[in-house]
Design a protein around this motif. Structure first.
Motif, PDB file in Angstrom:
ATOM      1  N   UNK A  46       0.753  -1.066   0.103  1.00  0.00           N
ATOM      2  CA  UNK A  46       0.071   0.034  -0.030  1.00  0.00           C
ATOM      3  C   UNK A  46       0.869   1.361  -0.091  1.00  0.00           C
ATOM      4  N   UNK A  47       1.574   1.364   0.822  1.00  0.00           N
ATOM      5  CA  UNK A  47       2.617   2.643   1.136  1.00  0.00           C
ATOM      6  C   UNK A  47       3.314   3.020  -0.277  1.00  0.00           C
ATOM      7  N   UNK A  48       3.955   2.014  -0.672  1.00  0.00           N
ATOM      8  CA  UNK A  48       4.865   2.489  -2.105  1.00  0.00           C
ATOM      9  C   UNK A  48       3.668   2.569  -3.171  1.00  0.00           C
ATOM     10  N   UNK A  49       2.677   1.913  -3.186  1.00  0.00           N
ATOM     11  CA  UNK A  49       1.855   2.062  -4.483  1.00  0.00           C
ATOM     12  C   UNK A  49       1.320   3.344  -4.373  1.00  0.00           C
TER      13      UNK A  49
ATOM     14  N   UNK B  26       2.519   6.280  -2.775  1.00  0.00           N
ATOM     15  CA  UNK B  26       3.610   7.107  -3.155  1.00  0.00           C
ATOM     16  C   UNK B  26       3.828   6.973  -4.383  1.00  0.00           C
ATOM     17  N   UNK B  27       4.053   6.273  -5.094  1.00  0.00           N
ATOM     18  CA  UNK B  27       4.506   6.079  -6.439  1.00  0.00           C
ATOM     19  C   UNK B  27       3.263   6.534  -7.237  1.00  0.00           C
ATOM     20  N   UNK B  28       2.247   6.323  -6.955  1.00  0.00           N
ATOM     21  CA  UNK B  28       1.106   6.671  -7.922  1.00  0.00           C
ATOM     22  C   UNK B  28       0.728   8.189  -7.638  1.00  0.00           C
ATOM     23  N   UNK B  29       0.880   8.357  -6.429  1.00  0.00           N
ATOM     24  CA  UNK B  29       0.222   9.883  -5.853  1.00  0.00           C
ATOM     25  C   UNK B  29       1.418  10.870  -5.637  1.00  0.00           C
ATOM     26  N   UNK B  30       2.465  10.634  -5.055  1.00  0.00           N
ATOM     27  CA  UNK B  30       3.616  11.706  -4.858  1.00  0.00           C
ATOM     28  C   UNK B  30       4.221  11.783  -6.172  1.00  0.00           C
ATOM     29  N   UNK B  31       4.646  10.510  -6.715  1.00  0.00           N
ATOM     30  CA  UNK B  31       5.498  10.968  -7.955  1.00  0.00           C
ATOM     31  C   UNK B  31       4.728  11.366  -9.100  1.00  0.00           C
ATOM     32  N   UNK B  32       3.458  11.480  -9.211  1.00  0.00           N
ATOM     33  CA  UNK B  32       2.630  12.002 -10.018  1.00  0.00           C
ATOM     34  C   UNK B  32       2.409  13.381  -9.859  1.00  0.00           C
ATOM     35  N   UNK B  33       2.524  13.982  -8.596  1.00  0.00           N
ATOM     36  CA  UNK B  33       2.229  15.354  -8.181  1.00  0.00           C
ATOM     37  C   UNK B  33       0.846  15.579  -7.648  1.00  0.00           C
ATOM     38  N   UNK B  34       0.068  14.191  -7.517  1.00  0.00           N
ATOM     39  CA  UNK B  34      -1.143  14.192  -7.017  1.00  0.00           C
ATOM     40  C   UNK B  34      -1.144  14.681  -5.448  1.00  0.00           C
ATOM     41  N   UNK B  35      -0.238  14.044  -4.667  1.00  0.00           N
ATOM     42  CA  UNK B  35       0.075  14.209  -3.368  1.00  0.00           C
ATOM     43  C   UNK B  35       1.438  14.782  -3.203  1.00  0.00           C
TER      44      UNK B  35
END
Length: 464
Positions: free
Chosen positions: A345-348, A350-359
């Motif tokens: 969960x945490x990595x998914x 982060x990767x889909x949220x933070x790395x994309x700029x959503x979070x």
């Protein structure tokens, strides 16, 4: 035992700042720059990395007896897998059978959980109603630190709560200072749609999402929110999977209701094309409820997290192997519902949220730990890097990568819904209660090291 984490950037839900973190025993005792520590202290180098609160998965099912079988992950393997992924606390579910004493079921689950490697706490499901349930709810809140009660609006002829049970349980929760949570799907509609599909000869897993369309979820979410609104109680909607349910939550919150929503990591990144696979074993492995949805629903869920109308991320971790899923090879309604994810969960997110700029990193902390701790009254013990908080800490490497695979996971079940996904942003070190339990791929979890977390009631309306 003393541990010091040096050279990292502490990220809390409200801000990020450079600091060392000093832990003594199971607590954080100092946060600041250039902290002194005893020569005997364990030193964790966090240079170039973030130091974040241990994740809280608000929705797991370890050792769950369900649909004639039992999940692959017990409380040890499941919590150990969580530690490897940066989740240090799980919120699991006590699910009494109809007519079973709540206290009897609670003590059964407490027994199973004795082997937990990470901290754990429970929601207790209300699957039936009489005066004993009313009394047991009071005992659980006042004597056992339970402040949330789960209601399944689905699974007719099993654990589904009807409207009478919802009203009585919601009202009792309000009296006790507890929060009701709901699995929002109209169980009667699901049942009728399942029968219609089977009569039409649609027996495979591709029929599963057709039996649980978004409108079925949205109706139940709207109904639960309306009941809560009339009674004046807060309500928490688990595994929100579609835009229509999110709309119901957003409307209610705009009108001043205290409604909280949970998103699953799987629903954020996996779409319903998985059910169309010609590999029936693969399709069955993705059968969970609510099902995975079309891509526009995923976009809506991300908007919900960004706007603050969805508050937590979870997994509904509930692992079954291929042989167990095969129980429904001729009838999709008999496929045990559940997928894994506590390790990922945490990595998914982060990767889909933070790395994309959503979070932002702070928003990531908010939706992976801090909000959960606040909604369920574990804050600031959990969900925060601060003096006095539990030393449940993750050193997070934003540049570290991992390719998710069932072959390398610690969780059981033999399948991973995120199979083949390469994520950037992984835990390099996990501390649980001040002990290093995972470091650079090596898991050092100890059976029985996890602690039961009591969650005090919120200010009750009455003392009945």
């Amino acid at each position: 035992m003393t541990t010091i984490i040096r050279g990292g950037t502490v990220v809390n839900a409200d801000r990020a700042f450079r600091a060392d973190v000093l832990c003594y025993g199971d607590k954080i005792v100092a946060v600041g720059e250039n902290l002194e520590a005893p020569h005997s202290a364990t030193v964790v180098d966090a240079g170039g990395q973030y130091v974040i609160p241990g994740g809280i998965d608000t929705h797991t099912h370890m050792n769950l007896p369900f649909m004639g079988t039992v999940t692959q992950d017990d409380f040890f393997s499941g919590t150990a897998a969580g530690l490897a992924g940066g989740t240090t606390t799980i919120m699991d579910f006590v699910i009494p059978a109809p007519k079973q004493s709540l206290m009897e079921a609670y003590h059964t689950w407490r027994g199973w959980a004795q082997k937990s490697a990470g901290d754990y706490t429970f929601h207790v499901a209300i699957t039936w109603w009489d005066d004993s349930v009313h009394a047991d709810m009071g005992t659980l809140v006042r004597q056992h630190g339970v402040n949330s009660f789960k209601h399944f609006m689905a699974y007719k002829n099993a654990i589904m709560a009807d409207d009478e049970t919802l009203v009585k349980s919601f009202r009792r929760s309000l009296e006790l200072g507890a929060i009701p949570t709901v699995h929002a799907e109209n169980g009667e509609l699901v049942f009728q749609l399942q029968q219609d599909l089977l009569k039409r000869g649609m027996t495979g897993p591709s029929a599963h999402p057709l039996s649980r369309p978004p409108a079925v979820e949205a109706e139940a979410a709207n109904r639960a929110i309306a009941i809560a609104g009339v009674l004046g109680t807060p309500v928490y909607i688990v595994h929100v999977s579609c835009a229509e349910s999110l709309d119901a939550i957003a409307r209610a919150r705009a009108n001043g209701q205290r409604v909280y929503g949970e998103a699953l990591a799987g629903h954020l990144v996996i779409d319903d094309s998985v059910y169309q696979s010609k590999d029936l074993e693969y399709a069955a492995a993705h059968v969970m409820s609510p099902p995975f949805r079309g891509k526009h629903h995923q976009a809506a869920l991300w908007h919900g997290l960004q706007s603050g109308n969805l508050h937590t991320t979870a997994t509904d971790h509930c692992t079954f192997c291929a042989a167990q899923k095969a129980a429904g090879k001729d009838d999709f309604t008999k496929i045990p519902n559940g997928c894994g994810g506590v390790e990922d969960r945490m990595s998914v997110v982060w990767d889909a949220g933070v790395n994309s700029g959503k979070l932002t990193p702070s928003e990531f902390v908010r939706v992976t730990s801090a909000n959960a701790a606040q909604i369920f009254n574990m804050y600031p013990r959990k969900g925060l890097i601060a003096v006095g908080s539990d030393a449940d800490i993750v050193v997070w490497d934003p540049e570290g990568t991992r390719t998710i695979s069932a072959k390398t996971q610690f969780a059981k079940g033999g399948f991973n819904v995120f199979e083949g996904r390469t994520v950037r942003g992984i835990p390099s070190t996990t501390l649980a209660a001040g002990n290093v339990v995972f470091q650079r791929g090596e898991l050092m979890a100890e059976e029985g090291a996890g602690r039961y977390v009591e969650r005090p009631a919120f200010a009750p309306v009455s003392a009945k």
